[in-house]
Design a protein around this motif. Structure first.
Motif, PDB file in Angstrom:
ATOM      1  N   ASP A 338      27.712  23.559  64.111  1.00 49.05           N
ATOM      2  CA  ASP A 338      28.503  24.556  64.842  1.00 49.05           C
ATOM      3  C   ASP A 338      29.621  25.131  63.984  1.00 49.05           C
ATOM      4  N   LEU A 339      30.052  24.361  62.971  1.00 51.10           N
ATOM      5  CA  LEU A 339      31.196  24.796  62.183  1.00 51.10           C
ATOM      6  C   LEU A 339      30.880  25.062  60.721  1.00 51.10           C
ATOM      7  N   PHE A 340      29.870  24.403  60.187  1.00 54.94           N
ATOM      8  CA  PHE A 340      29.655  24.499  58.752  1.00 54.94           C
ATOM      9  C   PHE A 340      29.246  25.916  58.338  1.00 54.94           C
ATOM     10  N   VAL A 341      29.989  26.453  57.382  1.00 53.76           N
ATOM     11  CA  VAL A 341      29.711  27.783  56.835  1.00 53.76           C
ATOM     12  C   VAL A 341      29.873  27.702  55.323  1.00 53.76           C
ATOM     13  N   GLU A 342      28.877  28.144  54.576  1.00 52.93           N
ATOM     14  CA  GLU A 342      28.971  28.171  53.122  1.00 52.93           C
ATOM     15  C   GLU A 342      29.663  29.456  52.661  1.00 52.93           C
ATOM     16  N   ASP A 343      30.382  29.336  51.572  1.00 48.36           N
ATOM     17  CA  ASP A 343      31.001  30.503  50.915  1.00 48.36           C
ATOM     18  C   ASP A 343      31.993  31.233  51.818  1.00 48.36           C
ATOM     19  N   MET A 344      32.691  30.500  52.685  1.00 46.65           N
ATOM     20  CA  MET A 344      33.723  31.119  53.515  1.00 46.65           C
ATOM     21  C   MET A 344      34.923  31.496  52.641  1.00 46.65           C
ATOM     22  N   GLU A 345      35.411  32.707  52.786  1.00 51.78           N
ATOM     23  CA  GLU A 345      36.585  33.151  52.038  1.00 51.78           C
ATOM     24  C   GLU A 345      37.767  33.268  52.980  1.00 51.78           C
ATOM     25  N   VAL A 346      38.807  32.468  52.714  1.00 50.38           N
ATOM     26  CA  VAL A 346      39.991  32.452  53.572  1.00 50.38           C
ATOM     27  C   VAL A 346      41.011  33.443  53.029  1.00 50.38           C
ATOM     28  N   ILE A 347      41.477  34.349  53.891  1.00 49.18           N
ATOM     29  CA  ILE A 347      42.446  35.381  53.520  1.00 49.18           C
ATOM     30  C   ILE A 347      43.843  34.943  53.954  1.00 49.18           C
ATOM     31  N   GLU A 352      48.011  39.042  51.440  1.00 45.97           N
ATOM     32  CA  GLU A 352      46.927  40.032  51.417  1.00 45.97           C
ATOM     33  C   GLU A 352      46.915  40.786  52.750  1.00 45.97           C
ATOM     34  N   LYS A 353      48.013  41.485  53.035  1.00 46.74           N
ATOM     35  CA  LYS A 353      48.211  42.109  54.336  1.00 46.74           C
ATOM     36  C   LYS A 353      47.144  43.151  54.651  1.00 46.74           C
ATOM     37  N   ALA A 354      46.862  44.033  53.719  1.00 41.07           N
ATOM     38  CA  ALA A 354      45.900  45.118  53.970  1.00 41.07           C
ATOM     39  C   ALA A 354      44.503  44.547  54.213  1.00 41.07           C
ATOM     40  N   LYS A 355      44.114  43.613  53.366  1.00 44.48           N
ATOM     41  CA  LYS A 355      42.786  43.022  53.509  1.00 44.48           C
ATOM     42  C   LYS A 355      42.679  42.241  54.808  1.00 44.48           C
ATOM     43  N   ALA A 356      43.735  41.521  55.149  1.00 48.08           N
ATOM     44  CA  ALA A 356      43.730  40.743  56.387  1.00 48.08           C
ATOM     45  C   ALA A 356      43.612  41.656  57.602  1.00 48.08           C
ATOM     46  N   LYS A 357      44.319  42.798  57.556  1.00 47.22           N
ATOM     47  CA  LYS A 357      44.266  43.732  58.669  1.00 47.22           C
ATOM     48  C   LYS A 357      42.868  44.300  58.834  1.00 47.22           C
ATOM     49  N   GLU A 358      42.217  44.584  57.713  1.00 49.95           N
ATOM     50  CA  GLU A 358      40.866  45.135  57.759  1.00 49.95           C
ATOM     51  C   GLU A 358      39.874  44.100  58.290  1.00 49.95           C
ATOM     52  N   VAL A 359      40.045  42.843  57.873  1.00 47.44           N
ATOM     53  CA  VAL A 359      39.157  41.763  58.324  1.00 47.44           C
ATOM     54  C   VAL A 359      39.353  41.501  59.811  1.00 47.44           C
ATOM     55  N   GLU A 360      40.605  41.459  60.256  1.00 42.86           N
ATOM     56  CA  GLU A 360      40.890  41.162  61.656  1.00 42.86           C
ATOM     57  C   GLU A 360      40.409  42.274  62.584  1.00 42.86           C
ATOM     58  N   SER A 361      40.299  43.479  62.061  1.00 44.52           N
ATOM     59  CA  SER A 361      39.822  44.585  62.892  1.00 44.52           C
ATOM     60  C   SER A 361      38.370  44.377  63.321  1.00 44.52           C
ATOM     61  N   ARG A 362      37.633  43.562  62.563  1.00 40.10           N
ATOM     62  CA  ARG A 362      36.241  43.269  62.915  1.00 40.10           C
ATOM     63  C   ARG A 362      36.130  42.039  63.815  1.00 40.10           C
ATOM     64  N   PHE A 363      37.274  41.422  64.098  1.00 41.22           N
ATOM     65  CA  PHE A 363      37.267  40.165  64.838  1.00 41.22           C
ATOM     66  C   PHE A 363      37.366  40.421  66.338  1.00 41.22           C
ATOM     67  N   SER A 364      36.366  40.002  67.068  1.00 49.06           N
ATOM     68  CA  SER A 364      36.374  40.127  68.525  1.00 49.06           C
ATOM     69  C   SER A 364      37.116  38.933  69.125  1.00 49.06           C
ATOM     70  N   LYS A 365      38.028  39.200  70.000  1.00 43.32           N
ATOM     71  CA  LYS A 365      38.791  38.120  70.629  1.00 43.32           C
ATOM     72  C   LYS A 365      37.894  37.163  71.415  1.00 43.32           C
ATOM     73  N   GLU A 366      36.754  37.652  71.861  1.00 44.74           N
ATOM     74  CA  GLU A 366      35.840  36.807  72.623  1.00 44.74           C
ATOM     75  C   GLU A 366      34.974  35.941  71.715  1.00 44.74           C
ATOM     76  N   THR A 381      40.664  35.352  58.146  1.00 46.67           N
ATOM     77  CA  THR A 381      42.082  35.098  57.908  1.00 46.67           C
ATOM     78  C   THR A 381      42.429  33.676  58.356  1.00 46.67           C
ATOM     79  N   ARG A 382      43.556  33.205  57.844  1.00 45.36           N
ATOM     80  CA  ARG A 382      44.017  31.862  58.235  1.00 45.36           C
ATOM     81  C   ARG A 382      44.219  31.789  59.744  1.00 45.36           C
ATOM     82  N   LYS A 383      44.801  32.832  60.298  1.00 51.47           N
ATOM     83  CA  LYS A 383      45.074  32.850  61.727  1.00 51.47           C
ATOM     84  C   LYS A 383      43.787  32.770  62.536  1.00 51.47           C
ATOM     85  N   GLU A 384      42.775  33.536  62.131  1.00 44.91           N
ATOM     86  CA  GLU A 384      41.489  33.502  62.823  1.00 44.91           C
ATOM     87  C   GLU A 384      40.865  32.106  62.761  1.00 44.91           C
ATOM     88  N   LEU A 385      40.881  31.518  61.574  1.00 46.05           N
ATOM     89  CA  LEU A 385      40.254  30.210  61.395  1.00 46.05           C
ATOM     90  C   LEU A 385      40.935  29.165  62.261  1.00 46.05           C
TER      91      LEU A 385
END
Length: 869
Positions: A338-347, A352-366, A381-385
Motif C-alpha cells: 500500500d505504501l511502497f513506491v520506487e524512485d519517489m522524489e521528495v520536494i 523549491e517553492k515553484a516546483k512544490a506549487k506545481e506538484v501540489e496543483s496535481r494533488f487531489s485532496k481526496e 512534497t513533504r507536506k503531501e507525504l
C-alpha cells in the motif's frame, strides 16, 4: 574439567576444518586493525563484524558471493568471492573515505544545506517505518563487561559475591526475531552462553527500536518531527557508497544533557533513509556510544546489519564499562504494497517553492492513497507525504482491535538454549573471540561445574536455611513452611512521640497460596505495639486476600492513628523533630476498630476502592516530655489536640463511635499499553487520571457520625515540547451534609513543617501547617510543577550532564479560612542523582507569610502518583 575443555577445543578444530566459509583480517590504509567493521553478504542477507582486533569469520556453503565491507569513515568495498569446501582467507585493506562538498554554497544569512536534507529525511521517516509489513532475521549478540574500580570499603563484600575487578564478564546469545507491522515483535532465543547471572543484558531497546520513530529508548530521535527544536544540523559533505550518494550530517543538541543524541548521521540521498549512525547519549550520568550500519536489503529497504554499543560509567565510586556487539543476518522481508513506491522524489517546498506549487496543483485532496497519488508523477512534497502517511496510519488504527496498544513484544527461549557446548559456539559464532574473552570463558566452564553440582544437590557452595535462631527476633528473617507457604519475622521498628513516649512495633507475616489457577494469596499479618511511657500495649491483625483481579483486606484491633489518615508526617521524621527540635507535629488518637477494604480493577482503565469501618475512637494526651535537645526559646511540647483555624481553637475530641463508608473511582480514559509476553503493561503518564470519592458517615449501629463528603480531581504529567515537563494535580470537594462529624473526618491536606519532605513533589505543600487549614466545608487544592530542561543552573552544560534539573512550582489552597493560601517555590533536582533542594515562600491573600528550605528525594525516583491516593 581440563580434559573436557581440551576435548571441546579439539572437536571445534575438527568441525572448523570440515566447515567452509570466509575469514581474514580487515585493516585501515595506515596498517591499523579495524575493529567492529561490518561484513555483509548480499546473497543471503547476512551481516557480521570483525572483533576488536579486526578479525572476522563467516561460515558459508560453497558458492559465489558478493561480500560488502563497511566501516564508518572508510570507503565501502564490494568483492566477489568463490567459496569452496574449506575456508577461504581474504584480508582487506580499506581506504579512508573521500568526502566532498556538493556544489552548494552556504551564503551569509542562508541556512546550512543539512536542513533541507533533514527536512526530507524527517518527512520520509514515517514512510520508512511503515514500508515493511514483515521482516525476520537472526541476531547474534555478544556483551562484555568489566568492573574497573569500586569503593575499597566494599572489597570483602564484592569478593564474597564472586565479583572480581578487571575480570572480563561475557555473554553471548543467538535469537530469531520477527517484526510484523504495526507493532508486533517476537524473539526466540536459540542459545545463550554467559558467565554472568543476568542473561538479559542485550541492548534490545535499540535493536528492536527505530530511529525513524519520534523517540528511541526515551531519547528524541534526530528524525523526529520535533527534531529541529532539539538539534542543530551541519552538512559535512557527501561520499559514494557503491551506487549510492551518502550525505554526512553532524548532529548537535541545542541543549546538551540526558535523552538527546550527539554525533554523525549518514543519510542516503534520494531514498532519504539511514545509511549509518555514530551517536553518543547519556542517561543518569552513564555514557552510551553507539554505531549502527545499515544495508539495502533486496535493494528495497535499508535495515541495520550491525550494532555496536559502548557503555562507560562512574557512579558512587563504582567504575565500569560494557561493550555490546549485535549482528543481524538471514533477513527476510515483505513490503507493504500500500505504501511502497520506487524512485519517489521528495520536494522541499521551503527551498523549491515553484516546483512544490506545481506538484501540489496535481494533488487531489481526496487522493489519500499513496499509490494513486504517485500515478500522477513520482514527485511529492513533504507536506503531501506527511498528510498521506498520517491518514494511512489513522485509518489503519481504526481497523485495529486494540489501537491503544503501542507495542506487542513476545520472548521465548528454546528449552536447550543454555545447554549448547563450546563446539556449538565455535561453529556458530560470527565474531571471533579475543584472548580476554577466551580467558573469561575458561572461568565460565569451571563455574558451570559448580552450578551443575548445586542443581543435583551439592551443598558445598549452597547453604540450606538454618531454621529459627533466637537472634531472628531482633534481625528478622523468613522461613519456608511448605511449597506454597512462608512465614517471616520483620525487623522491629519504633520511634518516639509525646503521647506514647518511645514505642516498639513488631510484625510477623504468614502467607500461603490458596489457588494455583489464579494465584490467589492469603496473607495474615499481626502487628504488636507497645508504648513505654503509657505502659500500654496495642495491636491489630490484617487478613489480606489478593490476586490479579482484586485485593480484599480485613483488619481489626486496637491501634494508633494520625488524624490525617494519609499520615501527615512520617513517624521517623516526627521522632527526629520531637527529640532534637522540640517540635511534636504528629497528632494521634486511638481506635478500636474493624475495617474491610476492597480494591478492584473493573478494566485496566477503570478501578474502584470501597471501604467500610466501624470504630470506637478515643482522644489521647501527652504522657512524656522527654527530649534529647532542650530548646530554651521553646516553651515545651504542644498538646496532642490539633489547632483548627476554621474553629479558631484546639480540637477536643470526645470518645465516640463511628461507622464510615467510602468509595473511590479512578479512570484513565486514554491509557496506552505495551504488551510483553501476553501481559498488558500500562504506560505511565499516557493518560490523565480522573478520580472521584464519596465518603458517608452513617448514623447506625450506635454510630455518632452523620455526614456526606464528595471530592473530584485530575492529575497528569506530560512534556511541553523541548522546554520541559509539566505535572499538575487539581482537586475540589465539599461536605454536602455536616450534621455530625469529628476532626478525623475533616478534609486534611498534605502539609509540612520540617526541613525534610517525604511527600510527592506534586500535590503536597512545603510550608503548610498539618491541621490549621483542615475543613468541613468546600475547598479547592491545586499543585502545578514545571521542570525546566534549561534554566539558570542548567544553562551550564556540565550541570545538565550531571543530571541536574530545575523546577518551579505553585501550590494553592482555598477553604473558608485559608485566605487564598499560596506557595511559590524553586528547586534544584537530581543532586547526586538522588536529592532535591527546594526554597519556597508562602502568601495569604497576596501578602508574604513565611519561607523555608526543604530537602527531599529527586523527582525522577520519588513516587510521583499512586493510583490509590
Amino acid at each position: 574439567m581440563k580434559i573436557s575443555f581440551t576435548i571441546s577445543l579439539l572437536l571445534s578444530v575438527v568441525q572448523l576444518t570440515i566447515a567452509g566459509g570466509l575469514r581474514g583480517n580487515i585493516k585501515a590504509d595506515d596498517g591499523s586493525n579495524l575493529g567492529y567493521a561490518t561484513i555483509y553478504v548480499k546473497q543471503i542477507g547476512s551481516g557480521t563484524t570483525t572483533n576488536e582486533n579486526g578479525l572476522y569469520d563467516i561460515s558459508l556453503p560453497a558458492g559465489q558471493y558478493e561480500i560488502v565491507f563497511q566501516y564508518v569513515g572508510f570507503e565501502t568495498q564490494t568483492l566477489n568471492v568463490t567459496i569452496g569446501e574449506g575456508y577461504t582467507e581474504l584480508n582487506v585493506v580499506m581506504k579512508s573515505q573521500t568526502v566532498v562538498l556538493q556544489n552548494i554554497t552556504v551564503r551569509a544569512g542562508k541556512e546550512d544545506p543539512a536542513y533541507t536534507i533533514m527536512r526530507k529525511a524527517i518527512a520520509k521517516a514515517k514512510y520508512h517505518s511503515q514500508q515493511l509489513d514483515f521482516y525476520s532475521a537472526q541476531v547474534y549478540i555478544k556483551g562484555t563487561g568489566q568492573l574497573k574500580d569500586y569503593p575499597w570499603l566494599l572489597k570483602k563484600e564484592m569478593e564474597k559475591e564472586g565479583i572480581e575487578k578487571d575480570r572480563v564478564y561475557i555473554s553471548e546469545s543467538v535469537s530469531e526475531i520477527e517484526y510484523r507491522r504495526p507493532n508486533t515483535f517476537k524473539e526466540k532465543t536459540i542459545s545463550v552462553y554467559s558467565d554472568g547471572k543476568d542473561n538479559n543484558t542485550s541492548p534490545n531497546g535499540y535493536i528492536f527500536g527505530s530511529f525513524y520513530s519520534p523517540e528511541i529508548v526515551e531519547t528524541v530521535s534526530p528524525l523526529s518531527p520535533k527534531a529541529f527544536s532539539y538539534y542543530r544540523f551541519e552538512y559535512e559533505g557527501t561520499f559514494k557508497d557503491r551506487s549510492y550518494e551518502v550525505s554526512r550530517i553532524k548532529v548537535t543538541p541545542r541543549s546538551r544533557g540526558d535523552n538527546v543524541f550527539e554525533g554523525m548521521l549518514f543519510i542516503v540521498e534520494d531514498a532519504w533513509s539511514i545509511h549509518s549512525i555514530d551517536f553518543t547519549t547519556t542517561k543518569l550520568g552513564i555514557t552510551f556510544k553507539m554505531k549502527q550500519v545499515y544495508a539495502p536489503i533486496e535493494d528495497k529497504a535499508w535495515l541495520p546489519v550491525s550494532h555496536r554499543y559502548q557503555v562507560d560509567a562512574k557512579v558512587f565510586g563504582f567504575e565500569f564499562e560494557a561493550n555490546y556487539l549485535a549482528t543481524l543476518s538471514n533477513y527476510k522481508i515483505e513490503l507493504n504494497k500500500d505504501l511502497f513506491v520506487e524512485d519517489m522524489e521528495v520536494i522541499d517546498e521551503k527551498l523549491e517553492k515553484a516546483k512544490a506549487k506545481e506538484v501540489e496543483s496535481r494533488f487531489s485532496k481526496e487522493a489519500q492513497d499513496l499509490q494513486k497519488r504517485m500515478e500522477g508523477g513520482k514527485e511529492i512534497t513533504r507536506k503531501e507525504l506527511r498528510t498521506i502517511v498520517k491518514e494511512y496510519e489513522k485509518q489503519e488504527a481504526k481497523a485495529q482491535k486494540e489501537p491503544e496498544v503501542i507495542s506487542n513484544y513476545t520472548q521465548e527461549k528454546d528449552s536447550i538454549s543454555f545447554k549448547k557446548d563450546t563446539t556449538y559456539w565455535n561453529a556458530i559464532r560470527p565474531v571471533p573471540l579475543t584472548r580476554a574473552e577466551i580467558k573469561g570463558y575458561v572461568k565460565v566452564d569451571s563455574l558451570a561445574v559448580i552450578e551443575q553440582k548445586k542443581e543435583v544437590g551439592d551443598t558445598t557452595k549452597q547453604r540450606k536455611h538454618k531454621g529459627f535462631q533466637p537472634w531472628d527476633l531482633i534481625t528478622g528473617d523468613s522461613y519456608k513452611v511448605s511449597k506454597h507457604s512462608n512465614f517471616s519475622i520483620e525487623t522491629p521498628t519504633g520511634g518516639f512521640n509525646t503521647v506514647e513516649g518511645f514505642n516498639l512495633i513488631y510484625k510477623v507475616r504468614f502467607g500461603t497460596i490458596l489457588q494455583d489457577t489464579n494465584k490467589t494469596r492469603l496473607m495474615i499479618t499481626p502487628t504488636f505495639r507497645y508504648a513505654f511511657a503509657r505502659e500500654r500495649a496495642a495491636g491489630k491483625v490484617n487478613f489480606s486476600l489478593r490476586n490479579k483481579n482484586y485485593r480484599l483486606n480485613i483488619e481489626g484491633g486496637r491501634y494508633i492513628k494520625q488524624f490525617n489518615a494519609n499520615e501527615a508526617i512520617f513517624p521517623p521524621i516526627n521522632t527526629i523533630s520531637t527529640l532534637f527540635f522540640e517540635r511534636n507535629f504528629m497528632k494521634i488518637y486511638q481506635r478500636d476498630f474493624v475495617e474491610a477494604r476492597l480494591r478492584k480493577s473493573i478494566t485496566p482503565k477503570f478501578s474502584f476502592d470501597a471501604t467500610v469501618e466501624w470504630a470506637q475512637r478515643s482522644a489521647m494526651v501527652n504522657t512524656s516530655d522527654y527530649k534529647i535537645v532542650d530548646r530554651d526559646h521553646i516553651e515545651g511540647y504542644t498538646s496532642n489536640n490539633p489547632f483548627s483555624r476554621e474553629l479558631n481553637s484546639e480540637i477536643l475530641t470526645p470518645d465516640h463511635n463511628a461507622l464510615v463508608a467510602s468509595v473511590n473511582f479512578s479512570a484513565k480514559p486514554w491509557l496506552k499499553y505495551r504488551i510483553r509476553n501476553g501481559k498488558k503493561l500500562a504506560i505511565d503518564d499516557s493518560s490523565p487520571v480522573l478520580r472521584f470519592n464519596y465518603t458517608k458517615g452513617i448514623d447506625a449501629l450506635s454510630s455518632d457520625v452523620n455526614f456526606d463528603h464528595i471530592e473530584a480531581g485530575i492529575r497528569h504529567s506530560f512534556d511541553i515540547g523541548v522546554r520541559g515537563r509539566l505535572d499538575f494535580d487539581l482537586g475540589a470537594g465539599a461536605f454536602l451534609n455536616d450534621r455530625s462529624l469529628y476532626f478525623m473526618d475533616y478534609k486534611h491536606f498534605a502539609g509540612n513543617l520540617t526541613f525534610i519532605t517525604t511527600s510527592s513533589p506534586v500535590g503536597s505543600y512545603r510550608l503548610l501547617d498539618y491541621y490549621n487549614y483542615s475543613t468541613s466545608d468546600m475547598y479547592f487544592t491545586g499543585s502545578v510543577h514545571y521542570q525546566f530542561r534549561r534554566f539558570i543552573v542548567t544553562a551550564l552544560p556540565y550541570a545538565r550532564m550531571l543530571g541536574i534539573r530545575e523546577n518551579v512550582f505553585v501550590n494553592y489552597l482555598a477553604t473558608p479560612s485559608s485566605r487564598n493560601y499560596t506557595e511559590l517555590g524553586y528547586s534544584i533536582d537530581g543532586i547526586l542523582r538522588i536529592f532535591r533542594v527546594e526554597a519556597a515562600a508562602a502568601f495569604e491573600n497576596g501578602k508574604y507569610v513565611d519561607w523555608g528550605v526543604r530537602v527531599g528525594i529527586a523527582t525522577n525516583i520519588s513516587v510521583r502518583f499512586s493510583d490509590n491516593d
